[in-house]
Design a protein around this motif. Structure first.
Motif, PDB file in Angstrom:
ATOM      1  N   ARG A  13      -1.214   8.068  -2.952  1.00  0.00           N
ATOM      2  CA  ARG A  13      -1.183   8.189  -4.413  1.00  0.00           C
ATOM      3  C   ARG A  13      -2.458   7.681  -5.028  1.00  0.00           C
ATOM      4  O   ARG A  13      -3.253   6.995  -4.401  1.00  0.00           O
ATOM      5  CB  ARG A  13       0.010   7.442  -4.983  1.00  0.00           C
ATOM      6  CG  ARG A  13      -0.074   5.928  -4.853  1.00  0.00           C
ATOM      7  CD  ARG A  13       1.248   5.368  -5.137  1.00  0.00           C
ATOM      8  NE  ARG A  13       2.211   5.943  -4.201  1.00  0.00           N
ATOM      9  CZ  ARG A  13       2.527   5.358  -3.042  1.00  0.00           C
ATOM     10  NH1 ARG A  13       1.971   4.236  -2.687  1.00  0.00           N
ATOM     11  NH2 ARG A  13       3.393   5.925  -2.247  1.00  0.00           N
ATOM     12  N   ARG A  26      -4.218  16.099 -13.439  1.00  0.00           N
ATOM     13  CA  ARG A  26      -3.633  15.813 -12.129  1.00  0.00           C
ATOM     14  C   ARG A  26      -2.360  16.613 -11.873  1.00  0.00           C
ATOM     15  O   ARG A  26      -2.061  16.944 -10.748  1.00  0.00           O
ATOM     16  CB  ARG A  26      -3.366  14.320 -11.995  1.00  0.00           C
ATOM     17  CG  ARG A  26      -2.063  13.872 -12.646  1.00  0.00           C
ATOM     18  CD  ARG A  26      -1.899  12.379 -12.589  1.00  0.00           C
ATOM     19  NE  ARG A  26      -1.478  11.911 -13.904  1.00  0.00           N
ATOM     20  CZ  ARG A  26      -0.211  11.672 -14.215  1.00  0.00           C
ATOM     21  NH1 ARG A  26       0.734  11.846 -13.327  1.00  0.00           N
ATOM     22  NH2 ARG A  26       0.111  11.270 -15.416  1.00  0.00           N
ATOM     23  N   ALA A  28       0.235  16.200 -10.873  1.00  0.00           N
ATOM     24  CA  ALA A  28       1.029  15.238 -10.131  1.00  0.00           C
ATOM     25  C   ALA A  28       0.106  14.655  -9.070  1.00  0.00           C
ATOM     26  O   ALA A  28      -1.081  14.947  -9.045  1.00  0.00           O
ATOM     27  CB  ALA A  28       2.225  15.921  -9.484  1.00  0.00           C
ATOM     28  N   HIS A  29       0.664  13.832  -8.205  1.00  0.00           N
ATOM     29  CA  HIS A  29      -0.164  13.243  -7.161  1.00  0.00           C
ATOM     30  C   HIS A  29      -0.817  14.365  -6.388  1.00  0.00           C
ATOM     31  O   HIS A  29      -0.220  14.949  -5.497  1.00  0.00           O
ATOM     32  CB  HIS A  29       0.699  12.377  -6.244  1.00  0.00           C
ATOM     33  CG  HIS A  29       1.068  11.077  -6.887  1.00  0.00           C
ATOM     34  ND1 HIS A  29       2.334  10.793  -7.315  1.00  0.00           N
ATOM     35  CD2 HIS A  29       0.324   9.988  -7.210  1.00  0.00           C
ATOM     36  CE1 HIS A  29       2.363   9.569  -7.855  1.00  0.00           C
ATOM     37  NE2 HIS A  29       1.161   9.068  -7.806  1.00  0.00           N
ATOM     38  N   LEU A  38       5.892  15.843  -6.580  1.00  0.00           N
ATOM     39  CA  LEU A  38       6.009  15.061  -7.801  1.00  0.00           C
ATOM     40  C   LEU A  38       6.954  13.891  -7.569  1.00  0.00           C
ATOM     41  O   LEU A  38       8.112  14.083  -7.191  1.00  0.00           O
ATOM     42  CB  LEU A  38       6.560  15.973  -8.904  1.00  0.00           C
ATOM     43  CG  LEU A  38       6.529  15.448 -10.331  1.00  0.00           C
ATOM     44  CD1 LEU A  38       5.116  15.522 -10.881  1.00  0.00           C
ATOM     45  CD2 LEU A  38       7.483  16.275 -11.202  1.00  0.00           C
ATOM     46  N   ASP A 102       5.241   9.848 -10.944  1.00  0.00           N
ATOM     47  CA  ASP A 102       4.415  10.776 -11.728  1.00  0.00           C
ATOM     48  C   ASP A 102       5.122  11.266 -12.972  1.00  0.00           C
ATOM     49  O   ASP A 102       4.496  11.859 -13.855  1.00  0.00           O
ATOM     50  CB  ASP A 102       4.108  12.032 -10.888  1.00  0.00           C
ATOM     51  CG  ASP A 102       3.437  11.715  -9.581  1.00  0.00           C
ATOM     52  OD1 ASP A 102       2.332  11.155  -9.619  1.00  0.00           O
ATOM     53  OD2 ASP A 102       4.038  12.027  -8.527  1.00  0.00           O
ATOM     54  N   LEU A 125       3.712   9.641 -19.477  1.00  0.00           N
ATOM     55  CA  LEU A 125       4.361  10.326 -18.354  1.00  0.00           C
ATOM     56  C   LEU A 125       5.162  11.525 -18.849  1.00  0.00           C
ATOM     57  O   LEU A 125       5.828  11.444 -19.877  1.00  0.00           O
ATOM     58  CB  LEU A 125       5.311   9.363 -17.620  1.00  0.00           C
ATOM     59  CG  LEU A 125       4.636   8.306 -16.756  1.00  0.00           C
ATOM     60  CD1 LEU A 125       5.660   7.251 -16.323  1.00  0.00           C
ATOM     61  CD2 LEU A 125       3.990   8.954 -15.529  1.00  0.00           C
ATOM     62  N   ARG A 326       3.907  19.986 -12.353  1.00  0.00           N
ATOM     63  CA  ARG A 326       2.896  20.026 -11.285  1.00  0.00           C
ATOM     64  C   ARG A 326       1.683  20.861 -11.692  1.00  0.00           C
ATOM     65  O   ARG A 326       0.586  20.653 -11.175  1.00  0.00           O
ATOM     66  CB  ARG A 326       3.494  20.594  -9.992  1.00  0.00           C
ATOM     67  CG  ARG A 326       4.527  19.642  -9.372  1.00  0.00           C
ATOM     68  CD  ARG A 326       5.216  20.279  -8.194  1.00  0.00           C
ATOM     69  NE  ARG A 326       4.359  20.294  -7.012  1.00  0.00           N
ATOM     70  CZ  ARG A 326       4.603  21.017  -5.914  1.00  0.00           C
ATOM     71  NH1 ARG A 326       5.666  21.800  -5.868  1.00  0.00           N
ATOM     72  NH2 ARG A 326       3.790  20.976  -4.895  1.00  0.00           N
TER      73      ARG A 326
END
Lengths: 370, 370, 370, 370
Positions: A13, A26, A28-29, A38, A102, A125, A326
């Motif tokens: 991460r 991003r 998500a990661h 996610l 995330d 978030l 995502r």
């Protein structure tokens, strides 16, 4: 062979800054050019929360449960253990601060939503917030303003009917104008029975709120007035519950919408909607499934509850949210939709009590939700 | 009036006086212990009248057209000639005095009904009167009072939906209480389009009048209040016609009844009714007939008009009337039903104009209709 | 106005000679340019016969029961008394000689049909003969030849499905070619249970005979071969009865027709037919009637027997026969149809026993039935 | 084969030995007590293969595309690039040796299946093999024997109808015996049209093969004989194609099963199945979706093809396979099912040519598939 490997969670991460551009970037990661899995913090582990945890773990592609939060620490811990790889918290904010997180899925009781939403906003978030956005119009307005201050949409509200295959086809027919402009909607919303303590106000706030949302969504108009007619009640309703009811909406385009709400109908869970357009009508919710001839009867089975009826819609809702998140996008029902529903619900409860037509007054729609 | 007459008919004959008891006794031109063929005077030879003449001649068992009357002497004569054995008149009263006449079917325009009914009362002849009984509540009340003076029922009003197989099954379910007490009715009443000159008032008086009658009949309750909601109209309606409309009734038992009336729906003629009871719902009017798969579509055909949809009901209505009359009985919708419909229609037209709830005030129900 | 008139009456009667031309000319006991009421002799007063007597008396327009005949004199007398104005006989021929008789309805057991038909031919009386024409191909052929000697059609065979609204619509679609040429038919024929003594042969002769007739009629082709497949039977069938069965027909145009026959299905009486055409399919027999939601089920009721399912068809059949006869015409299923059905039934019974494909051999179609 | 490569992907990886116990134990690339994401090699990137790649990437939870293989290197590379993190190969075996690969999805043309299956067996990799298992009974038998030598099941065959919601409900009704023992099945299988080069043999091998599988699965019996009846064909079929056909199966329990196969029906894709049981029937495939009234018609839309009709079934099939594989289990249709289908298809093609009843001869069922 079978070498050990460091997962330290699936995706590895990055500490992600919460500046909008970073968040948008991003998704998500992320991993080398494609969004990673996610990590979701699920706030609230009651019936809906636990169900969403199971869904994220078993059904949803591209997401995993990274953290769960509940005042009931044991329940949270048990759930975290069940799915593996998730950390349990009692404090929603702490769960959101979990390094694997995330995005946030809020499934706590309605009165706890405002605080959780503001916590998520503070961390920028993405949020999937179970309906209602908040339990009243005033708090919904505060959330709306907070998201506007953030400057970009972060919230998808859990009006899952928008993800039901039937409603989506109906929406698509209306959008294409296949049968001309819609003039009326007829909704039917029937539950087998009600849990103890179910009130007239809950008939609006918990049940009709779905018809409020799909009406606004299908017609792409605001609701401008509400009337409630209360027939002499069924003998199967608890003392004091006025069941069934006929709820009547007017829209900004002059459409008229009626909803039969019958929450102690006894025979199952049934939701249908017919759109009456200038050149035709289209009805959903009478899907037949298996057609049986037996014992002097033709026909089939009515599902017992909303879980069976809308199982696919719940799955699809969360999958769409994960997919959009995502990609760094926010889609689906917005805080504006949550706010508008709250205002109409308040008018509906007044209309229920007075028997009169109650106008609905919304603030002007902010640009963010234009 | 009450003149003796030679019938010289079909079945051997009796010289019949017109004292009520005699009329009741004979049923019709009687033969050796079984009722003979009923000689009918048809008043009015427009669309409905001509249709009834054809029906009596071709379809109905135990009756024949003995006389026809119309201001248009040629049309009457032509029709009399077509069926054979019937005499044409311009004066309704003269047709009723025809020696072959045992009973009267009134199918003239509504404003002519009152006079024809009083003529029939003067001769104590059984009557099938096309709806409406009369065009307004005041005249309907006068007819009601005249029949009461006669001291026995003579009139069946032509609310033919009571003879439709679907409505009869629904009525039977409600009477048996199969699914518990009825709480609501949902009616839909759709016409492909309207003839020139069709007005908002006619939407109540000519169209909704059927829902008024079946509501009263199915629920066995009076209508106590009316509301009319008028959505922004379809672009397919003529200027000034508020189409569709949503008409809401309350009943003496506190039931709520909604009717979607959409008279320029474009796609055909469709009438349906769903009764929502304490333990179940029952819907009629979605009969499928032939089920077709073709050209990317499953489904079937919607009948173009009420003639096709209710053909059987018209036949059955007249047959029931003939059968009851031959037995010396009067059944079916009464003058009270005609009067009540007229009062609700007047309230409906007011409600249409005002947008408000309009209470319905009936006189106390006379014993004759108890 | 109100002129007296001589009707000469509908029914008073004339002794009519039975020369063909006279019979054709009169239609029935005639009155000045319009046919009078048709006097019918009903032969056989068992279940079907009694039912037809009631039908002619109560339902049918333009006919009356003039005579009834049954070996059981008491039953015949009782029935004659019930309807009034009819004379009871034990000898069919004597009933046909009753002076009020214009036409004959044969509803005696199948083995008695041949003699009764020949009696009617001898008097040149129009006949409605309940199915089967006769119980086997040889006797059917003799009847066919006798009618040919007469030189004109006199018989309508009681294949009442041709008068069912559903089958008529299907026939009309096929005749118009709405969906192109028919390639296959799928029939389903289900009875709740069978009476004692029901045999495999009766499954063909009494049940499938209806599919044989509607197949020939719908497709306007002869059946050229039969196969019967016999699944392992239901535990609900009596010992020795092979139930259900799958009967397969080939036609002169190469179409393939399957029939599921299941006479102990337990759940009611259900008859349906789907025509598969080059451009679409059309199915009848899944009519829904009242649609109910109750007790966890959507759907409706299956009628218990053929009387309920085909009540209208029986009425319509007899009315059509009466109407045609009064016009001096013979319509509907002919002796050829009765003969062809008998031949296919014989092949079907063979096919049932052998499990093999059995060809169907008809004589060349006589001109009279061209 | 088995070239090393850098995936640099999401999940990190283990070189996995292929000893059965290891494979069973790992489930898939595992993480701290819960199974990790399943790395899949997709063999074949044509229509079905590409579709599965997209499905694994977008829809399926717990799996990812690790490798793709196609003789068309460009197509494979393009597809690998699209999903990211997958490596493209031309050699199926090389793809299976990719270090990220835990399982294999075979979607190459049927004739290539045997080799790919043996490659997978050599590596003891779990396989989802698109239907057919192999194109003929002899090769299917070789695969069956190879899997037996392996000593445990590794293959799920892609008979996706078993994952369709309708078929599953039907299966569940039959398993529970809700309506008693099944006696007959009626299948309908209709396609709008056929691609160029479609042959009579393909009607069995590509189309009816699905009815073969669901018949065996629903009834839990083997098919013991096949007949094919060929009506005079539709004018819309290409020269030489005998369309429609009626295919008849007998089962080891004496049940009879008919299938209408009509692959140029013109109106869309429609698959339905009715199970006739001792005490009732149950039908699926007439699901209505949106019910529309428009333009003189009631009804709705028929999907154009199997992709739309069975989209959910494909998704669910792959998800079930992924879920089972991650648990170290093998479920769903087996090599035995693939073999049995191949044998019945061969008999079906013979029956099609001869018009006769062709018995089906299977080897004895090996213990592995007991």
């Amino acid at each position: 062979m079978g070498t050990t490997r460091e997962t330290g969670t699936v995706d590895g991460r990055s500490t992600v800054g919460h500046a909008p551009e970073a968040a948008a970037a991003r998704g998500a990661h992320g991993v080398e050019g494609r969004p990673g899995t996610l990590g979701v913090a699920v706030i609230g582990t009651g019936r809906m929360g636990a169900d969403h945890v199971r869904r994220l773990h078993d059904v949803i592609s591209g997401a995993r449960v990274a953290a769960v939060a509940d005042l009931d620490a044991d329940r949270a811990a048990r759930l975290a253990r069940d799915v593996g790889g998730a950390t349990a918290y009692t404090d929603p904010a702490a769960a959101m601060d979990d390094p694997g997180v995330d995005a946030v899925l809020i499934a706590s009781p309605g009165p706890a939503h405002e605080a959780a939403l503001l916590d998520a906003f503070a961390r920028d978030l993405p949020v999937l917030c179970e309906k209602p956005l908040t339990p009243d119009a005033a708090s919904a307005l505060r959330v709306l303003e907070a998201e506007q201050k953030l400057g970009h949409r972060r919230v998808q509200v859990g009006f899952m009917r928008r993800y039901d295959a039937g409603y989506r086809t109906l929406k698509s027919l209306l959008t294409k104008g296949t049968h001309g402009r819609p003039l009326m909607l007829h909704h039917k919303h029937r539950n087998a029975d009600t849990p103890p303590g179910f009130t007239n106000a809950m008939m609006i706030n918990d049940s009709v709120v779905h018809e409020i949302d799909v009406t606004r969504w299908l017609l792409d108009e605001e609701i401008t007035a509400v009337r409630v007619l209360r027939p002499a009640p069924t003998g199967n309703a608890p003392e004091g519950l006025s069941d069934p009811q006929l709820i009547l909406f007017e829209t900004s385009a002059g459409q008229v919408v009626d909803t039969e709400l019958f929450v102690n109908c006894g025979f199952g869970y049934q939701v249908s909607c017919e759109a009456v357009c200038e050149g035709g009508t289209a009805r959903i919710g009478d899907d037949h499934g298996v057609f049986v001839n037996a014992a002097g009867q033709w026909g089939g089975t009515i599902p017992p509850g909303f879980v069976e009826r809308f199982e696919d819609a719940y799955d699809r809702q969360v999958q769409h949210w994960v997919d959009a998140t995502r990609r760094g996008e926010v889609e689906g029902p917005s805080c504006w939709d949550g706010y508008a529903a709250a205002v109409v619900c308040e008018a509906g409860v007044l209309a229920q009590a007075s028997g009169e037509r109650v106008p609905v007054e919304l603030i002007e729609r902010p640009d963010l939700y234009g």
